[in-house]
Design a protein around this motif. Sequence first.
Motif, PDB file in Angstrom:
ATOM      1  N   TYR A 196       7.533  13.685   0.117  1.00 33.64           N
ATOM      2  CA  TYR A 196       7.165  12.711  -0.992  1.00 33.64           C
ATOM      3  C   TYR A 196       6.731  11.514  -0.130  1.00 33.64           C
ATOM      4  N   ALA A 197       5.759  10.816  -0.840  1.00 35.20           N
ATOM      5  CA  ALA A 197       5.154   9.523  -0.262  1.00 35.20           C
ATOM      6  C   ALA A 197       5.251   8.590  -1.471  1.00 35.20           C
ATOM      7  N   CYS A 198       5.822   7.284  -1.165  1.00 39.05           N
ATOM      8  CA  CYS A 198       5.691   6.319  -1.910  1.00 39.05           C
ATOM      9  C   CYS A 198       4.952   5.163  -1.530  1.00 39.05           C
ATOM     10  N   CYS A 199       3.871   4.724  -2.147  1.00 37.05           N
ATOM     11  CA  CYS A 199       3.068   3.574  -1.710  1.00 37.05           C
ATOM     12  C   CYS A 199       3.049   2.241  -2.419  1.00 37.05           C
ATOM     13  N   PRO A 200       4.242   1.784  -2.579  1.00 37.64           N
ATOM     14  CA  PRO A 200       4.338   0.524  -3.727  1.00 37.64           C
ATOM     15  C   PRO A 200       3.268  -0.635  -3.493  1.00 37.64           C
ATOM     16  N   SER A 201       2.355  -0.596  -2.313  1.00 39.92           N
ATOM     17  CA  SER A 201       1.532  -1.749  -2.174  1.00 39.92           C
ATOM     18  C   SER A 201       0.270  -1.213  -3.044  1.00 39.92           C
ATOM     19  N   LYS A 202       0.249  -0.244  -3.548  1.00 39.82           N
ATOM     20  CA  LYS A 202      -0.749   0.281  -4.554  1.00 39.82           C
ATOM     21  C   LYS A 202      -0.636  -0.504  -5.889  1.00 39.82           C
ATOM     22  N   THR A 203       0.549  -1.022  -6.283  1.00 42.08           N
ATOM     23  CA  THR A 203       0.832  -1.484  -7.479  1.00 42.08           C
ATOM     24  C   THR A 203       1.154  -3.089  -7.251  1.00 42.08           C
ATOM     25  N   ASP A 204       1.998  -3.256  -5.962  1.00 38.77           N
ATOM     26  CA  ASP A 204       2.410  -4.708  -5.530  1.00 38.77           C
ATOM     27  C   ASP A 204       1.923  -5.141  -4.295  1.00 38.77           C
ATOM     28  N   SER A 205       1.357  -6.064  -4.360  1.00 39.81           N
ATOM     29  CA  SER A 205       0.686  -6.638  -3.120  1.00 39.81           C
ATOM     30  C   SER A 205       1.701  -7.470  -2.317  1.00 39.81           C
TER      31      SER A 205
END
Length: 497
Positions: free
Chosen positions: A351-360
């Motif tokens: 699983y990969a989570c890339c929160p910077s896609k939503t939250d700068s």
Amino acid sequence: MRRKIALIGSGFSGMSAAAYAAKHGYEVHVFEKHNQPGGRARQFTTEKGYVFDMGPSWYWMPDIIEGFFTDFGYKTSDFFDLVSLNPQFEMIFNDEKIAIPKSYEDLKNLFNELEVGAGEKFDEFMNAAQFKYQVGMKEFINKPCHSWKEFLSPKIAKSALKLDLLTNFRSYVAKYFDNPKLRVLMEFPVIFLGASPKNIPALYSLMNYGGYALGTHYPMGGFYQLVLAMQKVAESQGATFHFNKTIEKINTKKGKVTSLLINGENHFFDFVIASSDYHHTETLLDENLKNYTKEYWKNKTFAPSCLIYYLGFKEKIANLKHHTLFFENDLDEHIDAIYNHRKWPENPLFYACCPSKTDSSVAPSNCENIFLLMPLANDIKDNEELREKYLNIMIGRIEKLTKIENLLSKIEYKRSYCVSDFVQDYNAYGGNAYGLANTLSQTAVLKPKIRNKKISNLFYTGQLTVPGPGVPPSIISGKIVANELHKLKTKYDEEKC
């Protein structure tokens, strides 16, 4: 004089128990071995400004989490902004990728595209899942589970057949869908419960409703915002938090805890609630005072451990969503590696989570924050060479998806976390990441008890007791134990009168 309660650990169950116990009027002290609250849900920030949530990243069952704050006169919006993700996540298969939309109607249409008539079956499945969610989360999951008598209510009895307690989840899903990708999609949520879908009761289709129907969310600033919010709620009720405090011994006399040895000093309390690892907590007791033996724990089915990487990339990575599940390989093969062969998987899922896609705010400008997680067996060999081998495998598959070469060369921050770290940081039995698996033989009354059988004022909460693993169940666990302690104390006071 107010009775004093010690809370061991400040994970979600510990903070929840602290808040509810303080609301009942107790003097509550929370002792945490780390320098911040949250347990497995801690957060850290790098020198260059990457902000990493260390543990949970799936914000599901928002109504259960909201319910905690409502109990104290707050709303989650008093503390953080909650964003509903669209798509909720993306699943990667060998021949295609499937984005799971936020809208229920769009999701139903997706099912129809993948299998003729599957949209209507999806309606049937989710209607049943909604019923289980409403009964399960209101009637079933809130029990202290001292005995089966607690489940003899007319509503539960009337609903028993509809709850599908004796059907396994895989067989249940197969009754609705033929398409293998749809089956994987519907089986995926119960992986959080720590066992193969073959061994999870169909009751837990409630997870599908709690996720897909209620949506996948993200608290801006990271999952840690929930930790900080719960700490503030507990403190608003009068609880006090103490950090960098290690519990070294639970001292007892005549069937009662008298004090805790903390950083070399004895501190006296009327009650103790342990939200620390259940097995570890019992190592702090004399042998004859433990609830369970070494054999008992050896024979339990634990949820997996995992390999985690916290990665900072010095440029943006296109074609990657906030949540991405890499399911190109066979699910059962990976599960067998965890539970049957107890080895590192040859063809892993991850699983990969890339929160910077939503939250700068969680990465520097034009950079990317990525969290990788690969489930693993507990108690297996764990070294830097193995970690790096699987990092290369996972990065290779991200490169294939994103069509970006040499991603390793674009990493400017890297930290790994694995089995030995779970043992070191959380005293986790076998290095498990999620607690006990929610198999039928480990459900409800069959889980480790929330009270010590030999010590009247020692209680347990968290993912190794009822109701089970996950953030919402842990929050509920804290409420259950605080209420049970208060009922017992009230009963004793009445008997004295």
